[in-house]
Design a protein around this motif. Structure first.
Motif, PDB file in Angstrom:
ATOM      1  N   ARG A  62      -9.668  12.559  -0.530  1.00  0.00           N
ATOM      2  CA  ARG A  62      -9.408  12.471  -1.970  1.00  0.00           C
ATOM      3  C   ARG A  62      -8.008  11.893  -2.230  1.00  0.00           C
ATOM      4  O   ARG A  62      -7.845  11.001  -3.058  1.00  0.00           O
ATOM      5  N   THR A  63      -7.016  12.380  -1.500  1.00  0.00           N
ATOM      6  CA  THR A  63      -5.643  11.886  -1.660  1.00  0.00           C
ATOM      7  C   THR A  63      -5.561  10.402  -1.313  1.00  0.00           C
ATOM      8  O   THR A  63      -4.962   9.613  -2.045  1.00  0.00           O
ATOM      9  N   PHE A  64      -6.184  10.023  -0.208  1.00  0.00           N
ATOM     10  CA  PHE A  64      -6.187   8.626   0.235  1.00  0.00           C
ATOM     11  C   PHE A  64      -6.884   7.740  -0.801  1.00  0.00           C
ATOM     12  O   PHE A  64      -6.344   6.711  -1.209  1.00  0.00           O
ATOM     13  N   SER A  65      -8.051   8.170  -1.272  1.00  0.00           N
ATOM     14  CA  SER A  65      -8.812   7.383  -2.247  1.00  0.00           C
ATOM     15  C   SER A  65      -8.055   7.249  -3.566  1.00  0.00           C
ATOM     16  O   SER A  65      -8.019   6.173  -4.157  1.00  0.00           O
ATOM     17  N   ASN A  66      -7.455   8.336  -4.026  1.00  0.00           N
ATOM     18  CA  ASN A  66      -6.692   8.297  -5.282  1.00  0.00           C
ATOM     19  C   ASN A  66      -5.487   7.367  -5.175  1.00  0.00           C
ATOM     20  O   ASN A  66      -5.147   6.674  -6.128  1.00  0.00           O
ATOM     21  N   CYS A  73     -10.830   1.267   5.585  1.00  0.00           N
ATOM     22  CA  CYS A  73     -11.166   1.880   6.877  1.00  0.00           C
ATOM     23  C   CYS A  73     -10.035   1.713   7.884  1.00  0.00           C
ATOM     24  O   CYS A  73      -9.750   2.632   8.650  1.00  0.00           O
ATOM     25  N   ARG A  74      -9.409   0.546   7.904  1.00  0.00           N
ATOM     26  CA  ARG A  74      -8.326   0.290   8.856  1.00  0.00           C
ATOM     27  C   ARG A  74      -7.042   1.005   8.456  1.00  0.00           C
ATOM     28  O   ARG A  74      -6.248   1.382   9.303  1.00  0.00           O
ATOM     29  N   ALA A  75      -6.828   1.194   7.149  1.00  0.00           N
ATOM     30  CA  ALA A  75      -5.600   1.817   6.661  1.00  0.00           C
ATOM     31  C   ALA A  75      -5.695   3.341   6.568  1.00  0.00           C
ATOM     32  O   ALA A  75      -4.697   4.001   6.290  1.00  0.00           O
ATOM     33  N   PHE A  76      -6.877   3.889   6.808  1.00  0.00           N
ATOM     34  CA  PHE A  76      -7.082   5.340   6.709  1.00  0.00           C
ATOM     35  C   PHE A  76      -6.078   6.030   7.627  1.00  0.00           C
ATOM     36  O   PHE A  76      -6.096   5.855   8.838  1.00  0.00           O
ATOM     37  N   SER A  77      -5.186   6.808   7.031  1.00  0.00           N
ATOM     38  CA  SER A  77      -4.033   7.347   7.766  1.00  0.00           C
ATOM     39  C   SER A  77      -4.393   8.571   8.601  1.00  0.00           C
ATOM     40  O   SER A  77      -4.623   9.647   8.083  1.00  0.00           O
ATOM     41  N   LEU A  78      -4.407   8.360   9.921  1.00  0.00           N
ATOM     42  CA  LEU A  78      -4.736   9.413  10.884  1.00  0.00           C
ATOM     43  C   LEU A  78      -3.699   9.429  11.998  1.00  0.00           C
ATOM     44  O   LEU A  78      -3.068   8.415  12.285  1.00  0.00           O
ATOM     45  N   MET A  93       0.846  -1.192   0.000  1.00  0.00           N
ATOM     46  CA  MET A  93       0.000   0.000   0.000  1.00  0.00           C
ATOM     47  C   MET A  93       0.887   1.250   0.000  1.00  0.00           C
ATOM     48  O   MET A  93       1.913   1.265   0.653  1.00  0.00           O
ATOM     49  N   PRO A  94       0.431   2.274  -0.708  1.00  0.00           N
ATOM     50  CA  PRO A  94       1.207   3.518  -0.722  1.00  0.00           C
ATOM     51  C   PRO A  94       1.197   4.187   0.649  1.00  0.00           C
ATOM     52  O   PRO A  94       0.269   4.023   1.428  1.00  0.00           O
ATOM     53  N   ILE A  95       2.244   4.954   0.922  1.00  0.00           N
ATOM     54  CA  ILE A  95       2.328   5.676   2.188  1.00  0.00           C
ATOM     55  C   ILE A  95       1.727   7.070   1.984  1.00  0.00           C
ATOM     56  O   ILE A  95       2.107   7.786   1.065  1.00  0.00           O
ATOM     57  N   ILE A  96       0.798   7.425   2.850  1.00  0.00           N
ATOM     58  CA  ILE A  96       0.114   8.715   2.779  1.00  0.00           C
ATOM     59  C   ILE A  96       0.310   9.420   4.101  1.00  0.00           C
ATOM     60  O   ILE A  96       0.176   8.812   5.169  1.00  0.00           O
ATOM     61  N   LYS A  97       0.622  10.693   4.039  1.00  0.00           N
ATOM     62  CA  LYS A  97       0.808  11.486   5.258  1.00  0.00           C
ATOM     63  C   LYS A  97      -0.460  11.421   6.102  1.00  0.00           C
ATOM     64  O   LYS A  97      -1.559  11.622   5.603  1.00  0.00           O
ATOM     65  N   ALA A  98      -0.295  11.128   7.360  1.00  0.00           N
ATOM     66  CA  ALA A  98      -1.430  10.997   8.274  1.00  0.00           C
ATOM     67  C   ALA A  98      -2.084  12.349   8.521  1.00  0.00           C
ATOM     68  O   ALA A  98      -1.411  13.368   8.646  1.00  0.00           O
ATOM     69  N   TYR A  99      -3.397  12.342   8.572  1.00  0.00           N
ATOM     70  CA  TYR A  99      -4.171  13.542   8.883  1.00  0.00           C
ATOM     71  C   TYR A  99      -4.198  13.679  10.402  1.00  0.00           C
ATOM     72  O   TYR A  99      -4.578  12.755  11.107  1.00  0.00           O
ATOM     73  N   ASP A 100      -3.800  14.856  10.905  1.00  0.00           N
ATOM     74  CA  ASP A 100      -3.699  15.046  12.357  1.00  0.00           C
ATOM     75  C   ASP A 100      -4.819  15.895  12.957  1.00  0.00           C
ATOM     76  O   ASP A 100      -4.759  16.283  14.118  1.00  0.00           O
ATOM     77  N   GLY A 101      -5.822  16.205  12.157  1.00  0.00           N
ATOM     78  CA  GLY A 101      -6.927  17.028  12.667  1.00  0.00           C
ATOM     79  C   GLY A 101      -6.851  18.451  12.160  1.00  0.00           C
ATOM     80  O   GLY A 101      -7.740  19.254  12.423  1.00  0.00           O
ATOM     81  N   THR A 102      -5.809  18.783  11.429  1.00  0.00           N
ATOM     82  CA  THR A 102      -5.691  20.124  10.852  1.00  0.00           C
ATOM     83  C   THR A 102      -5.633  19.986   9.331  1.00  0.00           C
ATOM     84  O   THR A 102      -5.230  18.950   8.813  1.00  0.00           O
ATOM     85  N   MET A 113      -5.092  14.053  17.169  1.00  0.00           N
ATOM     86  CA  MET A 113      -6.495  14.242  17.510  1.00  0.00           C
ATOM     87  C   MET A 113      -7.410  13.431  16.594  1.00  0.00           C
ATOM     88  O   MET A 113      -8.427  12.886  17.038  1.00  0.00           O
ATOM     89  N   ALA A 114      -7.074  13.319  15.311  1.00  0.00           N
ATOM     90  CA  ALA A 114      -7.896  12.567  14.364  1.00  0.00           C
ATOM     91  C   ALA A 114      -7.887  11.073  14.703  1.00  0.00           C
ATOM     92  O   ALA A 114      -8.914  10.405  14.601  1.00  0.00           O
ATOM     93  N   GLN A 115      -6.741  10.564  15.105  1.00  0.00           N
ATOM     94  CA  GLN A 115      -6.649   9.149  15.496  1.00  0.00           C
ATOM     95  C   GLN A 115      -7.465   8.900  16.767  1.00  0.00           C
ATOM     96  O   GLN A 115      -8.155   7.891  16.883  1.00  0.00           O
TER      97      GLN A 115
END
Length: 161
Positions: free
Chosen positions: A18-22, A35-40, A1-10, A43-45
């Motif tokens: 969109r980035t994750f889906s693409n 759902c399990r790989a959604f990078s957070l 799986m590609p590595i995507i920068k985790a979303y931290d709530g900001t 605060m988002a995690q």
């Protein structure tokens, strides 16, 4: 799986989804893995870990709930009216002004060339440049940029001599 920068709530949650889906378009993964790989992170995690399991079973539900939760971080689209406030600084070169304007204009969806040219011309502080444009108005942004480039080049030559 590609590595995507985790979303931290900001930042913009819609952009993150969109980035994750693409990134996963070419991957053969089901909703549960998405759902399990959604990078957070941060605060988002923490938010994700508190979700009821029913929201985590469908990526569509998860992403919609995620966007609603973090909507305050969404970046709002600019309008063409916002370009009218961009003016050339007293010590700013015409080239730097045009570059700064162009960066902001790219953030305006479906920007009309005529509106952009009016805003550019009004914001320019170089009176000779404004006179040049008023004598023979450019028909589109490509022609505008071409004339601006030639004007800048000619000014540089006269400044050297």
């Amino acid at each position: 799986m590609p590595i995507i920068k985790a979303y931290d709530g900001t930042g913009d949650p819609t952009s993150h989804v969109r980035t994750f889906s693409n990134a996963l378009l070419l991957q053969s993964v089901n909703d549960a893995i998405k759902c399990r790989a959604f990078s957070l992170s941060g605060m988002a995690q923490w938010w994700y870990n508190r979700l009821p399991a029913i929201w985590i079973g469908s990526f569509k539900n998860l992403s919609q709930t995620f966007v609603k939760q973090f909507i305050s971080g969404r970046v709002h689209e600019k309008s063409s009216a916002s370009l009218m406030g961009i003016v050339q600084g007293a010590k700013e070169s015409l080239r730097n002004y045009l570059n700064r304007f162009t960066k902001e204009a790219l953030k305006v969806p479906d920007l009309d060339d005529k509106v952009a040219m009016i805003a550019l011309q009004q914001g320019a502080g170089d009176e000779f440049f404004k006179i040049l444009l008023s004598k023979r108005a450019p028909k589109n942004m490509l022609q505008f940029q071409d004339r601006a480039g030639k004007y800048i080049k000619s000014r540089r030559i006269t400044d050297i001599s």
